[in-house]
Write a protein that holds these residues in place. Structure first.
Motif, mmCIF file in Angstrom:
data_model
loop_
_atom_site.group_PDB
_atom_site.id
_atom_site.type_symbol
_atom_site.label_atom_id
_atom_site.label_comp_id
_atom_site.label_asym_id
_atom_site.label_seq_id
_atom_site.Cartn_x
_atom_site.Cartn_y
_atom_site.Cartn_z
ATOM 1 N N LYS A 43 0.838 -1.208 0.000
ATOM 2 C CA LYS A 43 0.000 0.000 0.000
ATOM 3 C C LYS A 43 0.868 1.250 0.000
ATOM 4 O O LYS A 43 2.069 1.199 0.241
ATOM 5 N N GLU A 44 0.246 2.378 -0.257
ATOM 6 C CA GLU A 44 0.953 3.647 -0.253
ATOM 7 C C GLU A 44 1.205 4.111 1.188
ATOM 8 O O GLU A 44 0.491 3.731 2.123
ATOM 9 N N ARG A 45 2.186 4.964 1.325
ATOM 10 C CA ARG A 45 2.470 5.552 2.634
ATOM 11 C C ARG A 45 1.358 6.551 2.969
ATOM 12 O O ARG A 45 0.934 7.323 2.096
ATOM 13 N N VAL A 46 0.905 6.526 4.212
ATOM 14 C CA VAL A 46 -0.196 7.399 4.626
ATOM 15 C C VAL A 46 0.144 8.120 5.923
ATOM 16 O O VAL A 46 0.986 7.678 6.708
ATOM 17 N N PHE A 47 -0.543 9.204 6.148
ATOM 18 C CA PHE A 47 -0.391 10.028 7.342
ATOM 19 C C PHE A 47 -0.913 9.288 8.566
ATOM 20 O O PHE A 47 -1.929 8.601 8.499
ATOM 21 N N VAL A 48 -0.218 9.466 9.705
ATOM 22 C CA VAL A 48 -0.689 8.897 10.970
ATOM 23 C C VAL A 48 -0.966 9.992 11.991
ATOM 24 O O VAL A 48 -2.055 10.055 12.569
ATOM 25 N N ALA A 49 0.028 10.865 12.231
ATOM 26 C CA ALA A 49 -0.139 11.904 13.240
ATOM 27 C C ALA A 49 0.866 13.015 12.993
ATOM 28 O O ALA A 49 1.929 12.784 12.421
ATOM 29 N N THR A 50 0.515 14.228 13.447
ATOM 30 C CA THR A 50 1.406 15.359 13.264
ATOM 31 C C THR A 50 1.350 16.273 14.476
ATOM 32 O O THR A 50 0.355 16.303 15.207
ATOM 33 N N ILE A 51 2.421 17.058 14.657
ATOM 34 C CA ILE A 51 2.547 17.928 15.823
ATOM 35 C C ILE A 51 3.340 19.159 15.415
ATOM 36 O O ILE A 51 4.279 19.056 14.608
ATOM 37 N N ASN A 52 2.981 20.324 15.953
ATOM 38 C CA ASN A 52 3.727 21.513 15.554
ATOM 39 C C ASN A 52 5.005 21.664 16.385
ATOM 40 O O ASN A 52 5.324 20.831 17.227
ATOM 41 N N TRP A 53 5.718 22.745 16.173
ATOM 42 C CA TRP A 53 7.062 22.887 16.742
ATOM 43 C C TRP A 53 7.079 22.976 18.255
ATOM 44 O O TRP A 53 8.095 22.633 18.876
ATOM 45 N N ILE A 54 5.991 23.385 18.887
ATOM 46 C CA ILE A 54 5.946 23.492 20.344
ATOM 47 C C ILE A 54 5.022 22.446 20.950
ATOM 48 O O ILE A 54 4.585 22.567 22.087
#
Length: 124
Positions: A43-54
């Motif tokens: 399968k293709e790579r997919v997004f799981v989670a993200t966080i900003n710089w702080i």
């Protein structure tokens, strides 16, 4: 240039937990938004989670929401992903990524640096 190295993957049973880590070298991560992506076999790579710089503006893939936590420790130059109640469909190679921007993003094309990945396998 930023080098990212993931760790913490492995083989776990359904319902188990893992804490993935992503450690950076080359420069500090404090000015970068970060994310986790995953790629299941075939399968293709997919997004799981993200966080900003702080450590704010957290966003999650629907299928992991409520059982995953993304966090970061800028003093340790490390990003984390805690996943609880693991399911077989969580089986994938997990990648961390860094973005030369303060804002979190769920889009793969927004990220500038990638790790080599760590394998997570969940048995049923």
């Amino acid at each position: 240039q930023v080098q990212l190295v993931e760790s913490g993957g492995g083989l776990v049973q359904r319902g188990g937990s893992l804490r993935l880590s992503c450690t950076a070298s080359g420069r500090t991560l404090k000015d970068y938004a970060m994310a986790w992506f995953r790629q299941a076999p075939g399968k293709e790579r997919v997004f799981v989670a993200t966080i900003n710089w702080i450590g704010k503006n957290l966003y999650y893939r629907d299928s992991v929401k409520g059982r995953s936590t993304i966090s970061r420790d800028n003093a340790k130059n490390t990003l984390y992903l805690q996943i609880n109640n693991l399911l077989p469909e969580d089986t994938a190679v997990y990648y961390c990524a860094a973005r030369r921007d303060y804002s979190s993003s769920r889009y793969e094309s927004d990220y500038d640096f990638w790790g080599q990945g760590t394998q997570v396998t969940v048995s049923s």
